[in-house]
Design an enzyme around this catalytic site. Structure first.
Site, PDB file in Angstrom:
ATOM      1  N   THR A   1      47.421  36.515  40.881  1.00 41.98           N
ATOM      2  CA  THR A   1      47.629  37.963  40.845  1.00 41.98           C
ATOM      3  C   THR A   1      46.987  38.635  42.052  1.00 41.98           C
ATOM      4  O   THR A   1      47.565  39.551  42.659  1.00 41.98           O
ATOM      5  CB  THR A   1      47.065  38.547  39.542  1.00 41.98           C
ATOM      6  OG1 THR A   1      47.711  37.919  38.424  1.00 41.98           O
ATOM      7  CG2 THR A   1      47.286  40.049  39.481  1.00 41.98           C
TER       8      THR A   1
ATOM      9  N   ARG B   1      37.924  33.043  38.381  1.00 37.42           N
ATOM     10  CA  ARG B   1      37.912  33.986  37.256  1.00 37.42           C
ATOM     11  C   ARG B   1      36.764  33.667  36.305  1.00 37.42           C
ATOM     12  O   ARG B   1      36.060  34.560  35.826  1.00 37.42           O
ATOM     13  CB  ARG B   1      39.240  33.942  36.507  1.00 37.42           C
ATOM     14  CG  ARG B   1      39.295  34.902  35.311  1.00 37.42           C
ATOM     15  CD  ARG B   1      40.572  34.719  34.528  1.00 37.42           C
ATOM     16  NE  ARG B   1      41.728  35.096  35.321  1.00 37.42           N
ATOM     17  CZ  ARG B   1      42.979  34.753  35.021  1.00 37.42           C
ATOM     18  NH1 ARG B   1      43.213  34.006  33.955  1.00 37.42           N
ATOM     19  NH2 ARG B   1      43.979  35.127  35.782  1.00 37.42           N
TER      20      ARG B   1
END
Length: 346
Positions: free
Chosen positions: A69, A221
């Site tokens: 993303t 992440r």
């Protein structure tokens, strides 16, 4: 008022979402890791800029949390184009995709996350849109139905998938470039953690960064998530702005993250495989039911890391535990030759 060596309370509007946005790098130069992919993307974007055209369609493939993303946002930013974001599960009818495509402005970057989960009818419409910037709208039903062509503004599609093998070949072949993202090395994760720590206002020394990096499963992440939990622990129970190595270890232990990054679900799957099924082989569905999780969760979230670190193997008969898994759990297996399969046999 006396000064306090602690993290200042965050403004009410400084939510976790805002923090997540601040942690994302804004350019390929700031993006840590994935050196080959970054070079390939830079060349592709530079060529499109020189020719004054939208960049070719891009497919970003790889496990969750590696920056797909973020790369899509960077592609739009460095192309100086607007970004439209959607996801495969949200596009379940051809009409959903038609409405999305027909509203794009010239040169816009369309990001579709989990693109392999789009409906088949929408996928088939996307073929023509990617190739000719056109879609056919069916009007009416039965023998009286007619097809009306609708021209689209030229756009760049950026698709992200954690399951590239589930994409049909006609769709995969229409992407001009496919980037395969790899897990990060601990040294790269240390750079990610160092940058993120500066963003959230933490003082974090090298040993502390290394400890978080080693438990982050090669995934930025997860590294950022663990860093925020260490920040919380330091704020409430530790030294405020500066987290000690003991603070880091205590925080991660509190959240059930062990020394190599296994969490509660990872250990539950590994424990079931070793103790309940005696090392396997056992089917994925049976293994998932034994720990109370969906098979898709075990396959996409747990299994890749266990396979990567050599604790689990996949065979035609099912999943098996390796000797390293037994060693990590401190279990001595009864039948060495039966359950401790050699990696060469997997």
């Amino acid at each position: 008022m006396a000064e306090r060596d602690a993290i200042s309370p965050e403004p009410a509007d400084d939510t976790e979402l805002a923090i997540e946005g601040a942690l994302r790098p804004a350019s390929l130069e700031e993006f840590v890791g994935q050196h080959k992919v970054r070079g390939q993307l830079q060349l592709l974007l530079d060529a499109a800029r020189i020719q004054e055209r939208p960049a070719d369609h891009i497919l970003l493939a790889g496990p969750p949390g590696l920056g797909k993303t973020t790369l899509a946002m960077i592609i739009a930013h460095e192309s100086d184009r607007p970004l439209r974001m959607s996801s495969g599960p949200a596009i379940q009818h051809a009409g959903d995709l038609a409405a999305l495509l027909s509203s794009l402005v010239p040169g816009e970057v369309l990001f579709i996350d989990e693109i392999h989960r789009m409906a088949r009818t929408a996928e088939e419409m996307l073929y023509l849109a990617m190739e000719d910037f056109r879609i056919d709208i069916m009007v009416g039903k039965g023998a009286g139905a007619t097809s009306i062509p609708l021209d689209l503004a030229p756009f760049t599609l950026v698709g992200a998938t954690t399951r590239s093998g589930m994409l049909p070949n006609p769709l995969r072949d229409r992407f001009g470039f496919t980037a395969h993202l790899e897990y990060y090395e601990p040294e790269e994760l240390e750079q990610v953690i160092a940058r993120s720590a500066r963003v959230i206002g933490m003082d974090l020394a090298g040993p502390q960064r290394d400890e978080i990096a080693r438990r982050s499963r090669g995934t930025p992440r997860i590294a950022n998530r663990l860093l925020r939990r260490v920040r919380d622990y330091a704020l409430v129970r530790g030294g405020g702005r500066a987290a000690s190595l003991d603070d880091v270890r205590a925080a991660l232990e509190l959240y059930d993250v062990d020394a190599i990054g296994l969490d509660r679900l990872d250990r539950a799957v590994l424990d079931a495989l070793v103790r309940r099924f005696r090392g396997g082989p056992v089917g994925l569905g049976t293994l998932a039911v034994s720990v109370g999780e969906e098979a898709d969760t075990v396959e996409s979230v747990v299994e890749p890391y266990l396979v990567r670190i050599g604790f689990m193997g996949r065979t035609p008969r099912g999943r098996v535990a390796t000797p390293e898994a037994y060693e990590h759990l401190g279990v001595v297996h009864a039948a060495q030759g039966q359950t401790a399969l050699k990696l060469d046999d997997l």
